[in-house]
Design an enzyme around this catalytic site. Structure first.
Site, short mmCIF file in Angstrom:
data_model
loop_
_atom_site.label_atom_id
_atom_site.label_comp_id
_atom_site.label_asym_id
_atom_site.label_seq_id
_atom_site.Cartn_x
_atom_site.Cartn_y
_atom_site.Cartn_z
N GLU A 4 91.65 2.76 -23.11
CA GLU A 4 90.73 3.22 -24.35
C GLU A 4 91.51 4.69 -24.76
O GLU A 4 91.76 5.55 -24.26
CB GLU A 4 89.50 3.75 -23.67
CG GLU A 4 88.57 4.43 -24.60
CD GLU A 4 87.39 5.26 -24.14
OE1 GLU A 4 86.76 5.77 -24.86
OE2 GLU A 4 87.15 5.45 -22.79
N ASP B 9 94.07 10.70 -23.62
CA ASP B 9 93.55 11.61 -24.54
C ASP B 9 94.72 12.74 -24.18
O ASP B 9 95.22 12.91 -23.36
CB ASP B 9 92.24 11.94 -24.52
CG ASP B 9 91.76 12.63 -25.60
OD1 ASP B 9 91.96 13.68 -25.79
OD2 ASP B 9 90.78 11.95 -26.29
N ASP C 105 89.08 9.97 -34.71
CA ASP C 105 89.12 10.89 -35.76
C ASP C 105 89.36 10.15 -37.11
O ASP C 105 90.42 9.44 -37.14
CB ASP C 105 89.98 12.08 -35.90
CG ASP C 105 89.87 13.18 -36.85
OD1 ASP C 105 89.39 12.70 -38.13
OD2 ASP C 105 90.28 14.20 -36.36
#
Length: 224
Positions: free
Chosen positions: A48, A73, A122
């Site tokens: 992910e 991330d 985003d």
């Protein structure tokens, strides 16, 4: 979030073995060795990307205990949430990698990944930010390199502009098994594949009346 809370989360990330980040032994050596050195099994690996709190990482890990899941991330205070959830719920098939998505090829070898999810990234609406969109051609090239020959790529967003942009980009790519919808909640077959997993942002977007867009495909490598 207060500075003290953030520092405490960073400390817990340093101590938690399910987080791979700068300063930890595996950070510089993990490429090509996720199964062997991190998960210690030979199961499929699912990523992910820009995972935030890792809702899909842990949600899919619960739905598929026979697969390995890695949330990626750069924000350590965000992945802390998913890391803690995995620990508290005994999810041994979950890991988190703290790095920028554009550096992902430094941590996974070609063909090491079986599936990739890009969920509510985003949208980067400014033209000057096009190269930073996670469905830009340069990122698709990375994904193709990391995925196995039959690996799936999933993309989910509430942003209609980013979704239409992605559809246009994909016209220049050889892909197969392509499915998409501009209103996921009206497509029962596709929706079922999400196992009722919703990110914090998705809950907010849906409450505001936004439709959720989704697509999936495999790269057509012209083999066979």
């Amino acid at each position: 979030m207060g500075r003290r809370n953030k520092l405490e989360r960073f400390k817990q990330n340093e101590e938690n073995p399910n987080v791979v980040q700068p300063g930890k032994p595996l950070y510089d050596t993990i490429k090509g060795k996720w199964r062997e050195e991190f998960f210690k099994n030979d199961r499929d690996i699912v990523l992910e990307l820009a995972c935030g709190r890792g809702e899909y990482t842990v949600g899919l890990a619960q739905a598929y205990p026979d697969r390995n899941f890695v949330g990626v991330d750069i924000k350590g205070d965000r992945i802390w949430k998913g890391s803690q959830f995995a620990t508290q719920n005994g999810l041994q098939n979950v890991g988190f990698l703290r790095t920028f998505i554009q550096n992902i090829e430094q941590y996974f070898a070609p063909g090491e990944v079986n599936e990739i999810w890009v969920v509510h990234p985003d949208p980067r609406p400014k033209d000057s930010d096009e190269r930073r969109r996670l469905t830009n051609a340069r990122f698709l090239t990375m994904y193709k390199n990391l995925l196995t020959t039959d690996g799936w790529l999933h993309f989910k967003t509430d942003n209609a502009g980013l979704f239409e942009y992605t559809l246009e980009v994909l016209k220049d790519w050889k892909i197969k098994d392509f499915e998409f919808t501009r209103d996921l909640y009206k497509e029962e077959k596709l929706l079922a594949q999400h196992h009722d997993i919703k990110t914090r942002y998705e809950l907010k977007f849906v409450a505001e009346g936004h439709k959720i867009h989704y697509l999936k495909f495999r790269f057509d490598r012209g083999e066979g």
